[in-house]
Scaffold this active site. Structure first.
Site, PDB file in Angstrom:
ATOM      1  N   ASP A  34       0.850  -1.192   0.000  1.00 21.87           N
ATOM      2  CA  ASP A  34       0.000   0.000   0.000  1.00 21.87           C
ATOM      3  C   ASP A  34       0.889   1.247   0.000  1.00 21.87           C
ATOM      4  O   ASP A  34       1.909   1.308   0.700  1.00 21.87           O
ATOM      5  CB  ASP A  34      -0.923   0.002   1.228  1.00 21.87           C
ATOM      6  CG  ASP A  34      -2.060   1.001   1.097  1.00 21.87           C
ATOM      7  OD1 ASP A  34      -3.218   0.557   0.964  1.00 21.87           O
ATOM      8  OD2 ASP A  34      -1.796   2.228   1.121  1.00 21.87           O
ATOM      9  N   ASN A  90     -12.938  -3.001   2.617  1.00 19.69           N
ATOM     10  CA  ASN A  90     -13.792  -1.832   2.803  1.00 19.69           C
ATOM     11  C   ASN A  90     -14.817  -1.852   1.681  1.00 19.69           C
ATOM     12  O   ASN A  90     -14.453  -1.897   0.499  1.00 19.69           O
ATOM     13  CB  ASN A  90     -12.954  -0.545   2.765  1.00 19.69           C
ATOM     14  CG  ASN A  90     -12.054  -0.421   3.974  1.00 19.69           C
ATOM     15  OD1 ASN A  90     -12.412  -0.842   5.082  1.00 19.69           O
ATOM     16  ND2 ASN A  90     -10.875   0.147   3.791  1.00 19.69           N
ATOM     17  N   HIS A 103     -10.307  -5.201  -3.346  1.00 19.71           N
ATOM     18  CA  HIS A 103      -8.974  -5.446  -2.789  1.00 19.71           C
ATOM     19  C   HIS A 103      -9.085  -5.848  -1.331  1.00 19.71           C
ATOM     20  O   HIS A 103      -9.897  -5.303  -0.583  1.00 19.71           O
ATOM     21  CB  HIS A 103      -8.064  -4.211  -2.929  1.00 19.71           C
ATOM     22  CG  HIS A 103      -8.684  -2.931  -2.483  1.00 19.71           C
ATOM     23  ND1 HIS A 103      -9.615  -2.255  -3.249  1.00 19.71           N
ATOM     24  CD2 HIS A 103      -8.529  -2.196  -1.362  1.00 19.71           C
ATOM     25  CE1 HIS A 103      -9.995  -1.158  -2.616  1.00 19.71           C
ATOM     26  NE2 HIS A 103      -9.359  -1.107  -1.454  1.00 19.71           N
ATOM     27  N   HIS A 105      -7.160  -5.748   2.106  1.00 23.00           N
ATOM     28  CA  HIS A 105      -6.046  -5.164   2.858  1.00 23.00           C
ATOM     29  C   HIS A 105      -5.501  -6.252   3.783  1.00 23.00           C
ATOM     30  O   HIS A 105      -6.271  -6.875   4.521  1.00 23.00           O
ATOM     31  CB  HIS A 105      -6.521  -4.015   3.748  1.00 23.00           C
ATOM     32  CG  HIS A 105      -7.014  -2.805   3.033  1.00 23.00           C
ATOM     33  ND1 HIS A 105      -6.239  -1.683   2.852  1.00 23.00           N
ATOM     34  CD2 HIS A 105      -8.215  -2.527   2.470  1.00 23.00           C
ATOM     35  CE1 HIS A 105      -6.945  -0.755   2.209  1.00 23.00           C
ATOM     36  NE2 HIS A 105      -8.141  -1.244   1.970  1.00 23.00           N
TER      37      HIS A 105
HETATM   38  P1  5GP Z   1      -9.677   1.584   0.130  1.00 21.72           P
HETATM   39  O1  5GP Z   1      -9.655   2.946   0.764  1.00 21.72           O
HETATM   40  O2  5GP Z   1     -10.387   1.626  -1.218  1.00 21.72           O
HETATM   41  O3  5GP Z   1     -10.158   0.464   1.012  1.00 21.72           O
HETATM   42  O4  5GP Z   1      -8.151   1.223  -0.157  1.00 21.72           O
HETATM   43  C1  5GP Z   1      -7.436   1.788  -1.189  1.00 21.72           C
HETATM   44  C2  5GP Z   1      -5.995   1.713  -0.797  1.00 21.72           C
HETATM   45  O5  5GP Z   1      -5.213   1.935  -1.948  1.00 21.72           O
HETATM   46  C3  5GP Z   1      -5.588   2.768   0.243  1.00 21.72           C
HETATM   47  O6  5GP Z   1      -5.069   2.124   1.392  1.00 21.72           O
HETATM   48  C4  5GP Z   1      -4.534   3.590  -0.501  1.00 21.72           C
HETATM   49  O7  5GP Z   1      -3.455   3.999   0.325  1.00 21.72           O
HETATM   50  C5  5GP Z   1      -4.075   2.658  -1.605  1.00 21.72           C
HETATM   51  N1  5GP Z   1      -3.633   3.322  -2.816  1.00 21.72           N
HETATM   52  C6  5GP Z   1      -4.245   4.357  -3.464  1.00 21.72           C
HETATM   53  N2  5GP Z   1      -3.566   4.684  -4.571  1.00 21.72           N
HETATM   54  C7  5GP Z   1      -2.486   3.844  -4.640  1.00 21.72           C
HETATM   55  C8  5GP Z   1      -1.409   3.702  -5.560  1.00 21.72           C
HETATM   56  O8  5GP Z   1      -1.298   4.414  -6.563  1.00 21.72           O
HETATM   57  N3  5GP Z   1      -0.483   2.746  -5.295  1.00 21.72           N
HETATM   58  C9  5GP Z   1      -0.578   1.937  -4.185  1.00 21.72           C
HETATM   59  N4  5GP Z   1       0.393   1.027  -4.016  1.00 21.72           N
HETATM   60  N5  5GP Z   1      -1.586   2.032  -3.303  1.00 21.72           N
HETATM   61  C10 5GP Z   1      -2.530   2.973  -3.516  1.00 21.72           C
END
Ligand code: 5GP
Ligand code: ZN
Length: 117
Positions: A34, A90, A103, A105
């Site tokens: 992440d 999430n 995804h 986590h």
């Molecule tokens: P969500 O908030 O949708 O559950 O998780 C999305 C995750 O993707 C977040 O933890 C965020 O830090 C991560 N994320 C967003 N953009 C990028 C990216 O460009 N590269 C990586 N490696 N992680 C990302």
């Protein structure tokens, strides 16, 4: 290559168009660090097939979702964090979903409180 989405951030990472620190890959699953880690281990495990999230998943997607979780368990074993880690989906903006490609986590390497916020 299974169905990917042209403009989706995680599909672009899977296709190698956007750099990411790859942790694990097999035929169905891609895992990477992440970009904004919330724990010493914070890995995102994504299916190579694009679907928006758990709400949008269909019965035929079960294997993709299961494989993501099994890959998370594999990574946790490799990193020696099996004393306690968490796998989190999430689902929807109200739960903090910001990227609409399913995804898992994988969080670990520190004490994890319950219930999560
Ligand atoms: P969500 O908030 O949708 O559950 O998780 C999305 C995750 O993707 C977040 O933890 C965020 O830090 C991560 N994320 C967003 N953009 C990028 C990216 O460009 N590269 C990586 N490696 N992680 C990302
Ligand atoms: Zn996608």
């Amino acid at each position: 290559m299974p169905d990917t989405n042209q403009d989706c951030l995680f599909c672009r990472i899977i296709r190698g168009e956007i750099p990411a620190k790859k942790v694990y890959e097999d035929e169905q699953v891609f895992a990477f660090e992440d970009i904004d880690p919330k724990a010493p281990t914070h890995v995102l495990v994504v299916p190579k097939k694009h679907f928006a999230g758990l709400k949008e998943a269909r019965a035929e997607d079960a294997e993709w979702i299961g494989r993501c979780h099994l890959a998370a368990a594999h990574i946790a074993r490799q990193r020696n964090i099996e004393n306690g880690y968490r796998t989190v989906l999430n689902v929807g903006p109200g739960a903090g979903q910001s990227v609409f490609h399913l995804h898992v986590h994988l969080l670990g390497g520190r004490a994890l409180g319950w219930p999560p916020g």
